[in-house]
Design an enzyme around this catalytic site. Structure first.
Site, PDB file in Angstrom:
ATOM      1  N   SER A   9       0.835  -1.199   0.000  1.00  0.00           N
ATOM      2  CA  SER A   9       0.000   0.000   0.000  1.00  0.00           C
ATOM      3  C   SER A   9       0.868   1.246   0.000  1.00  0.00           C
ATOM      4  O   SER A   9       1.614   1.505   0.948  1.00  0.00           O
ATOM      5  CB  SER A   9      -0.913  -0.006   1.224  1.00  0.00           C
ATOM      6  OG  SER A   9      -1.651   1.187   1.294  1.00  0.00           O
ATOM      7  N   HIS A  33      -1.438  -1.386  -3.862  1.00  0.00           N
ATOM      8  CA  HIS A  33      -2.703  -0.964  -3.262  1.00  0.00           C
ATOM      9  C   HIS A  33      -2.674   0.569  -3.170  1.00  0.00           C
ATOM     10  O   HIS A  33      -1.768   1.144  -2.558  1.00  0.00           O
ATOM     11  CB  HIS A  33      -2.829  -1.601  -1.876  1.00  0.00           C
ATOM     12  CG  HIS A  33      -4.099  -1.336  -1.155  1.00  0.00           C
ATOM     13  ND1 HIS A  33      -5.105  -2.270  -1.063  1.00  0.00           N
ATOM     14  CD2 HIS A  33      -4.529  -0.244  -0.471  1.00  0.00           C
ATOM     15  CE1 HIS A  33      -6.098  -1.763  -0.348  1.00  0.00           C
ATOM     16  NE2 HIS A  33      -5.773  -0.543   0.025  1.00  0.00           N
ATOM     17  N   ASP A  35      -4.653   3.862  -2.011  1.00  0.00           N
ATOM     18  CA  ASP A  35      -5.756   4.377  -1.184  1.00  0.00           C
ATOM     19  C   ASP A  35      -6.190   5.750  -1.689  1.00  0.00           C
ATOM     20  O   ASP A  35      -5.418   6.715  -1.659  1.00  0.00           O
ATOM     21  CB  ASP A  35      -5.311   4.484   0.273  1.00  0.00           C
ATOM     22  CG  ASP A  35      -5.271   3.130   0.957  1.00  0.00           C
ATOM     23  OD1 ASP A  35      -6.212   2.342   0.760  1.00  0.00           O
ATOM     24  OD2 ASP A  35      -4.296   2.857   1.678  1.00  0.00           O
ATOM     25  N   MET A  37      -8.777   8.785  -1.148  1.00  0.00           N
ATOM     26  CA  MET A  37      -9.634   9.386  -0.120  1.00  0.00           C
ATOM     27  C   MET A  37     -10.065  10.778  -0.567  1.00  0.00           C
ATOM     28  O   MET A  37      -9.272  11.516  -1.158  1.00  0.00           O
ATOM     29  CB  MET A  37      -8.892   9.465   1.213  1.00  0.00           C
ATOM     30  CG  MET A  37      -8.281   8.163   1.659  1.00  0.00           C
ATOM     31  SD  MET A  37      -7.444   8.311   3.264  1.00  0.00           S
ATOM     32  CE  MET A  37      -6.439   6.831   3.256  1.00  0.00           C
ATOM     33  N   HIS A  66      -8.352   1.391  -3.858  1.00  0.00           N
ATOM     34  CA  HIS A  66      -9.293   1.283  -2.750  1.00  0.00           C
ATOM     35  C   HIS A  66      -9.955   2.641  -2.590  1.00  0.00           C
ATOM     36  O   HIS A  66      -9.334   3.591  -2.105  1.00  0.00           O
ATOM     37  CB  HIS A  66      -8.526   0.856  -1.498  1.00  0.00           C
ATOM     38  CG  HIS A  66      -9.359   0.750  -0.269  1.00  0.00           C
ATOM     39  ND1 HIS A  66      -8.807   0.519   0.974  1.00  0.00           N
ATOM     40  CD2 HIS A  66     -10.700   0.851  -0.064  1.00  0.00           C
ATOM     41  CE1 HIS A  66      -9.773   0.479   1.873  1.00  0.00           C
ATOM     42  NE2 HIS A  66     -10.925   0.684   1.274  1.00  0.00           N
ATOM     43  N   MET A  68     -12.005   5.065  -0.919  1.00  0.00           N
ATOM     44  CA  MET A  68     -12.634   5.523   0.321  1.00  0.00           C
ATOM     45  C   MET A  68     -13.269   6.879   0.029  1.00  0.00           C
ATOM     46  O   MET A  68     -12.824   7.927   0.505  1.00  0.00           O
ATOM     47  CB  MET A  68     -11.592   5.595   1.443  1.00  0.00           C
ATOM     48  CG  MET A  68     -11.148   4.226   1.906  1.00  0.00           C
ATOM     49  SD  MET A  68      -9.846   4.282   3.167  1.00  0.00           S
ATOM     50  CE  MET A  68      -8.413   4.015   2.116  1.00  0.00           C
ATOM     51  N   MET A 137     -11.853  -4.134   6.753  1.00  0.00           N
ATOM     52  CA  MET A 137     -11.012  -3.090   7.330  1.00  0.00           C
ATOM     53  C   MET A 137     -10.682  -3.438   8.783  1.00  0.00           C
ATOM     54  O   MET A 137     -11.578  -3.716   9.582  1.00  0.00           O
ATOM     55  CB  MET A 137     -11.709  -1.737   7.275  1.00  0.00           C
ATOM     56  CG  MET A 137     -11.889  -1.166   5.865  1.00  0.00           C
ATOM     57  SD  MET A 137     -10.322  -0.833   5.032  1.00  0.00           S
ATOM     58  CE  MET A 137      -9.590   0.404   6.127  1.00  0.00           C
ATOM     59  N   GLY A 142      -8.914   5.782   6.675  1.00  0.00           N
ATOM     60  CA  GLY A 142      -8.481   7.161   6.552  1.00  0.00           C
ATOM     61  C   GLY A 142      -7.018   7.419   6.830  1.00  0.00           C
ATOM     62  O   GLY A 142      -6.438   8.319   6.230  1.00  0.00           O
ATOM     63  N   GLY A 145      -0.830   3.706   9.788  1.00  0.00           N
ATOM     64  CA  GLY A 145      -0.143   3.714  11.076  1.00  0.00           C
ATOM     65  C   GLY A 145      -1.010   3.424  12.276  1.00  0.00           C
ATOM     66  O   GLY A 145      -0.519   3.480  13.405  1.00  0.00           O
ATOM     67  N   ASP A 175      -7.039  -5.021   5.662  1.00  0.00           N
ATOM     68  CA  ASP A 175      -6.366  -3.747   5.417  1.00  0.00           C
ATOM     69  C   ASP A 175      -6.356  -2.917   6.691  1.00  0.00           C
ATOM     70  O   ASP A 175      -7.408  -2.523   7.182  1.00  0.00           O
ATOM     71  CB  ASP A 175      -7.114  -2.999   4.295  1.00  0.00           C
ATOM     72  CG  ASP A 175      -6.449  -1.693   3.917  1.00  0.00           C
ATOM     73  OD1 ASP A 175      -5.386  -1.351   4.476  1.00  0.00           O
ATOM     74  OD2 ASP A 175      -7.004  -0.980   3.053  1.00  0.00           O
ATOM     75  N   GLY A 176      -5.145  -2.675   7.209  1.00  0.00           N
ATOM     76  CA  GLY A 176      -5.005  -1.785   8.352  1.00  0.00           C
ATOM     77  C   GLY A 176      -4.256  -2.405   9.511  1.00  0.00           C
ATOM     78  O   GLY A 176      -4.658  -3.452  10.029  1.00  0.00           O
ATOM     79  N   GLY A 177      -3.132  -1.802   9.877  1.00  0.00           N
ATOM     80  CA  GLY A 177      -2.377  -2.283  11.029  1.00  0.00           C
ATOM     81  C   GLY A 177      -1.724  -3.626  10.823  1.00  0.00           C
ATOM     82  O   GLY A 177      -1.445  -4.350  11.789  1.00  0.00           O
TER      83      GLY A 177
END
Length: 224
Positions: A9, A33, A35, A37, A66, A68, A137, A142, A145, A175-177
């Site tokens: 990402s 990936h 993102d 937004m 992706h 968002m 998610m 948004g 980190g 997706d995330g962390g």
């Protein structure tokens, strides 16, 4: 399962050296990936089709955008023209998901749906037969980190069970962390794609980080 996939990402990449950073991880990633937004569906404003267009001649990797964003259908034409291979939009942002899926496919792109941490994953099941990808998610959408939300793991398991029950070729992406620890747990729960931003591009050696996560993805999926 022959192995899960690693999606690098670019949200956490150094955009002043984006092409170079992509080349560092390209040998280990299965896709990029991106993102997107819009400062409406989520507070931040990030990137759009122009970045995808700049990446397309640089890397042969599939480009997964992706979205968002509110009204994802309004952006499909521009992303298709930029060279996007797959778009995933948020179920929460699309009153008529079938229309967005159909319009994405009509433009030659694969299609996916994402669900936020508070959205039951079962709400996406009605569309599985028309999807290529389902993003669960594991952070609030948004920002890169954030810490991994453990409570999403049962959602990954539920998605895996339903996809296996139907026998449809839909990836379950988390997706995330994601790092080596959380990634291992996601794979055990049934994920087939790990989307990773900070753990790759904020690492002191992004190529090494990508290689380790790639090895994890393939080995972890084969152990299921």
């Amino acid at each position: 399962m022959s192995g899960a996939k690693l999606a690098a990402s670019i949200l956490s990449a150094d955009f002043a050296r984006l092409g170079d950073q992509v080349k560092l991880v390209e040998p280990y990633a299965d896709m990029l990936h991106v993102d997107v937004m819009d400062a409406h569906f989520v507070p931040p404003l990030t990137i759009g089709p122009v970045v995808v267009e700049s990446l397309r001649p640089i890397s042969p990797l599939p480009l997964h955008c992706h979205l968002m964003v509110e009204h994802p259908e309004a952006l499909l034409e521009d992303f298709a023209k930029a060279g996007t291979d797959m778009v995933t939009f948020h179920l929460e942002a699309a009153p008529e998901p079938e229309t967005v899926i159909a319009e994405a496919r009509a433009r030659g792109m694969r299609a996916g749906i994402a669900v936020n941490p508070d959205t039951p994953v079962e709400e996406a099941f009605a569309y599985l037969d028309r999807l290529d990808n389902l993003i669960v998610m594991s952070v609030r959408p948004g920002w890169a980190g954030q810490d991994f939300i453990e409570e999403v793991l049962p959602k990954v398991e539920a998605a895996r069970r339903e996809i296996d029950r139907r026998g449809v070729p839909v990836d379950v992406e988390v997706d995330g962390g994601i790092n080596e620890d959380s990634g291992r747990r996601c794979l055990a729960a049934g994920a087939t794609v790990l989307a990773v931003a900070s753990s790759i591009f904020k690492a002191s050696d992004p190529a090494l980080a990508a290689r380790r996560l790639s090895v994890l993805a393939r080995a972890g999926a084969e152990e299921r």
